[in-house]
Design a protein around this motif. Structure first.
Motif, mmCIF file in Angstrom:
data_model
loop_
_atom_site.group_PDB
_atom_site.id
_atom_site.type_symbol
_atom_site.label_atom_id
_atom_site.label_comp_id
_atom_site.label_asym_id
_atom_site.label_seq_id
_atom_site.Cartn_x
_atom_site.Cartn_y
_atom_site.Cartn_z
ATOM 1 N N LEU A 102 0.913 -1.288 -0.008
ATOM 2 C CA LEU A 102 0.011 0.065 0.101
ATOM 3 C C LEU A 102 0.796 1.128 0.207
ATOM 4 O O LEU A 102 1.866 1.327 0.942
ATOM 5 N N VAL A 103 0.569 2.280 -0.896
ATOM 6 C CA VAL A 103 1.011 3.537 -0.967
ATOM 7 C C VAL A 103 0.238 4.549 -0.196
ATOM 8 O O VAL A 103 -0.672 4.573 -0.878
ATOM 9 N N PHE A 104 0.722 5.308 0.675
ATOM 10 C CA PHE A 104 -0.311 6.491 1.305
ATOM 11 C C PHE A 104 0.589 7.791 0.870
ATOM 12 O O PHE A 104 1.579 8.028 1.498
ATOM 13 N N ALA A 105 -0.295 8.204 -0.024
ATOM 14 C CA ALA A 105 0.211 9.490 -0.615
ATOM 15 C C ALA A 105 -0.825 10.309 -1.069
ATOM 16 O O ALA A 105 -2.158 10.219 -0.870
ATOM 17 N N GLY A 106 -0.635 11.450 -2.009
ATOM 18 C CA GLY A 106 -1.897 12.433 -2.415
ATOM 19 C C GLY A 106 -1.301 13.141 -3.558
ATOM 20 O O GLY A 106 0.212 13.129 -3.829
ATOM 21 N N TRP A 107 -2.323 13.719 -4.335
ATOM 22 C CA TRP A 107 -1.678 14.503 -5.368
ATOM 23 C C TRP A 107 -1.067 16.005 -4.881
ATOM 24 O O TRP A 107 -1.360 16.508 -4.146
ATOM 25 N N ASN A 108 0.195 15.784 -5.439
ATOM 26 C CA ASN A 108 1.100 16.690 -5.271
ATOM 27 C C ASN A 108 1.809 16.530 -3.908
ATOM 28 O O ASN A 108 2.624 17.306 -3.285
ATOM 29 N N TYR A 109 1.525 15.435 -3.285
ATOM 30 C CA TYR A 109 2.008 14.782 -2.067
ATOM 31 C C TYR A 109 2.606 13.522 -2.601
ATOM 32 O O TYR A 109 2.494 12.555 -1.854
ATOM 33 N N GLY A 110 3.234 13.370 -3.544
ATOM 34 C CA GLY A 110 3.827 12.143 -4.121
ATOM 35 C C GLY A 110 3.312 11.858 -5.631
ATOM 36 O O GLY A 110 3.971 11.410 -6.388
ATOM 37 N N PHE A 111 1.930 11.846 -5.512
ATOM 38 C CA PHE A 111 1.284 11.500 -6.883
ATOM 39 C C PHE A 111 1.245 12.762 -7.843
ATOM 40 O O PHE A 111 1.126 13.870 -7.410
ATOM 41 N N SER A 112 1.686 12.233 -9.079
ATOM 42 C CA SER A 112 1.802 13.466 -9.981
ATOM 43 C C SER A 112 1.845 12.676 -11.474
ATOM 44 O O SER A 112 2.290 11.671 -11.505
ATOM 45 N N GLU A 113 0.865 13.434 -12.383
ATOM 46 C CA GLU A 113 0.962 12.523 -13.638
ATOM 47 C C GLU A 113 2.441 12.901 -14.363
ATOM 48 O O GLU A 113 2.928 12.210 -15.353
ATOM 49 N N SER A 114 2.978 14.094 -14.068
ATOM 50 C CA SER A 114 4.333 14.358 -14.850
ATOM 51 C C SER A 114 5.467 13.527 -14.448
ATOM 52 O O SER A 114 6.249 13.258 -15.267
ATOM 53 N N THR A 115 5.223 12.808 -13.351
ATOM 54 C CA THR A 115 6.465 11.844 -13.047
ATOM 55 C C THR A 115 5.805 10.424 -13.287
ATOM 56 O O THR A 115 6.653 9.309 -13.376
ATOM 57 N N GLY A 116 4.574 10.255 -13.756
ATOM 58 C CA GLY A 116 4.039 9.088 -13.863
ATOM 59 C C GLY A 116 3.592 8.011 -12.503
ATOM 60 O O GLY A 116 3.394 7.150 -12.839
ATOM 61 N N PHE A 117 3.975 8.761 -11.567
ATOM 62 C CA PHE A 117 3.541 8.290 -10.285
ATOM 63 C C PHE A 117 2.202 8.347 -10.011
ATOM 64 O O PHE A 117 1.944 9.546 -9.152
ATOM 65 N N THR A 118 1.233 7.606 -10.277
ATOM 66 C CA THR A 118 -0.182 7.701 -10.102
ATOM 67 C C THR A 118 -0.861 6.493 -9.404
ATOM 68 O O THR A 118 -0.188 5.540 -9.644
#
Length: 326
Positions: free
Chosen positions: A111-127
């Protein structure tokens, strides 16, 4: 799916540690996260968290033993030094400064606990979608849920987002009682803090995160706006239906803040809150603002001003500051 995992919760309080047994999970649990139902058929055991506030939520719930590790940017050294959960940080694995698929796969995360602009980002592909494709589950920070208007974030007041996440995590990890204890305590703390400034004039507050060419600040959906409001002030950008966002200096000057609340972390241009204050004091367009003329600056660590378990204490600390202004 039946899980044979026995979980032990260590709940840290001001009077020391208490230990409580958590029942073995025997049935799936479904929570609503960012408007979508998410089902967990077992208790996650190798969680990777991104950012300090998110990580501290896990620690506050006594879930360190369920973590594979955490990711915190090197600019957030103040957070780790000032954290009420400093011992938990020291006893947990710091995996990297920046989160990525490689980092969470290397940690064998479930499980990954993160958030948009707190790790999740389309620009990095980490979604969340990308991680789902790798067989890794996600839980999204509610403060950063997108609200359906482009990439704007925020679907509820930030303190309500905190309580929502604590309760959801309580269900997911089968520690509902601990979650309710935290929420009840935080609600009392915020209510009591509000009494410190009740009936007093409400100063206009500018939240200054970073940025010298253009300031980065809080709209109405980021934690500082709710913290400022509960403490007895008014966020000068509380009319912006967004979370953390960039504005113009012209608008800051026009809105003439009475107080500046500074986010204490190292950014690309200033490594301390004192340097951020020095920049603002020397910034000619703001020279005639009530905040600069009156030297009314207050700072809090980054982790106190993003969604996390330090938010209620931040309300209290800022309320005491505002109450002292007279």
């Amino acid at each position: 799916m039946r899980t044979a995992l026995a979980v032990v919760l260590v709940a840290v309080t001001g009077c020391g540690a208490t230990v409580a047994s958590v029942p073995e999970a025997v049935s799936p649990v479904t929570v609503v996260n960012c408007g979508r139902e998410v089902t967990f058929d077992r208790v996650p055991s190798r969680v990777v968290t991104n950012d300090t506030g998110i990580t501290e939520m896990m620690f506050a719930l006594g879930l360190r033993d369920h973590m594979a590790g955490y990711v915190v940017d090197e600019g957030n050294a103040v957070d780790l030094e000032t954290s009420p959960w400093k011992a938990d940080f020291e006893q947990s694995a710091r995996l990297a400064d920046k989160i990525s698929a490689e980092v969470v796969q290397g940690a064998n995360a479930d499980l990954v606990f993160a958030g948009w602009n707190y790790g999740f980002s389309e620009s990095t592909g980490f979604t969340p979608d990308a991680l789902r494709g790798l067989g890794i589950g996600t839980y999204q920070l509610t403060e950063a849920c997108r609200n359906g208007v482009g990439k704007q974030r925020g679907i509820m007041p930030a303190l309500e987002a905190l309580y929502t996440d604590l309760r959801n995590l309580g269900k997911i990890f089968r520690v509902e009682n601990r979650a309710e204890e935290l929420v009840s305590g935080y609600q009392r703390q915020v209510e009591e803090a509000g009494r410190l400034t009740a009936g007093k004039p409400r100063p206009k507050v500018f939240l200054y995160d970073s940025g010298q060419d253009q300031p980065f600040t809080s709209g109405k959906n980021a934690a500082p706006s709710d913290i400022i409001g509960r403490a007895g002030g008014d966020n000068i950008f509380g009319d912006l239906n967004d979370s953390w966002t960039t504005v113009s200096w012209e608008t800051v000057v026009e809105r003439s803040p009475d107080v500046v609340l500074i986010v204490d972390y190292a950014d690309a241009q200033a490594s301390t809150a004192a340097r951020k204050q020095a920049f603002l004091e020397g910034f000619a367009p703001l020279a005639n603002s009530p905040a600069v003329k009156g030297k009314r600056f207050f700072s809090l660590p980054y982790a106190a001003l993003v969604e996390g378990p330090r938010n209620p204490a931040a309300v209290e600390a800022f309320a005491r500051y505002l109450a002292g202004l007279g």
